[in-house]
Design a protein around this motif. Sequence first.
Motif, mmCIF file in Angstrom:
data_model
loop_
_atom_site.group_PDB
_atom_site.id
_atom_site.type_symbol
_atom_site.label_atom_id
_atom_site.label_comp_id
_atom_site.label_asym_id
_atom_site.label_seq_id
_atom_site.Cartn_x
_atom_site.Cartn_y
_atom_site.Cartn_z
ATOM 1 N N ASP A 168 32.663 39.621 47.864
ATOM 2 C CA ASP A 168 34.009 39.300 46.997
ATOM 3 C C ASP A 168 34.126 37.096 46.327
ATOM 4 N N GLN A 191 47.657 40.388 42.777
ATOM 5 C CA GLN A 191 46.702 40.827 42.764
ATOM 6 C C GLN A 191 46.073 40.249 44.108
ATOM 7 N N SER A 193 43.360 42.486 47.491
ATOM 8 C CA SER A 193 41.855 43.089 47.783
ATOM 9 C C SER A 193 42.224 43.185 49.518
ATOM 10 N N ARG A 235 41.624 47.695 45.610
ATOM 11 C CA ARG A 235 42.243 47.181 44.959
ATOM 12 C C ARG A 235 43.216 47.061 44.205
#
Length: 266
Positions: A168, A191, A193, A235
Amino acid sequence: MEKYSLKTGLREQTILKDVYFTPPFNLVEVRENKKNPLLEMMVMSSSPGILNDDFYDINIEVIDGSSLNLQTQSYQRIFVSEKGTNQQMHISVGDRAYFSHVPHPVVPHKGARYTAKSTIHLKNNSTLLWGEILTCGRKYMGEGELFQFKKHHAITEIYQEDVLIFKDNLYIVPEEINLKEFGQYEEYTHQGSLFFIAPATDVTERMDNISNRLSKEEGISYGISKLLDNAYVLRILGNEGQQLYKLFTEIRLAEDKLINQSVSIN
């Protein structure tokens, strides 16, 4: 350079074998039931956040057959940093070992520059739950603090038996891109993940359960993908760091509970 390291041991259940830290860090055990196989540790810090020219060096070793959950105390704030701030993590998870880590969200202040590299090495029979959450900055300080950091660059590499299975590369320079554009953050400001892998496990049922749970959550958009038969990545986009952290923590607690149950049975 500020640093901490820890290594697990085994004595009926997982114990803390070796630990080392320098200011501002402290590592404390927070396992409430000492009979639980899973060792729960918390990283505490006397610093308000990562300051200009700080370099955090972190090393974690989860030995064969042991299980560790590493928690954080609070949000990770990154302050104005002309020279930049850096963090590197090296993690190894042994055979039949478990490691879960869902830290509090990262909050880059106006003018912050941050670079992080996390390298995780797994065995074929390792289990890993790894989460990261990035905020837009100090959202409630007004528009002047939204995406006003200079740079955020976070790389996560996960290897299984020295083969790269997941990478990532999150690189955000708000001055160079309109994060409100289609395909970027759009109407969202946060955001997160979440990566999970477990040996001899079809993650389809886990993915379905997560999707069913998140479909009932308001104010987010999400996607979940199967990377391998036994691995997925989730996500989420949202507008509240605490909301994303709560959702990830729910998933983490469920996996931690399964580890406590399975190790106790065995």
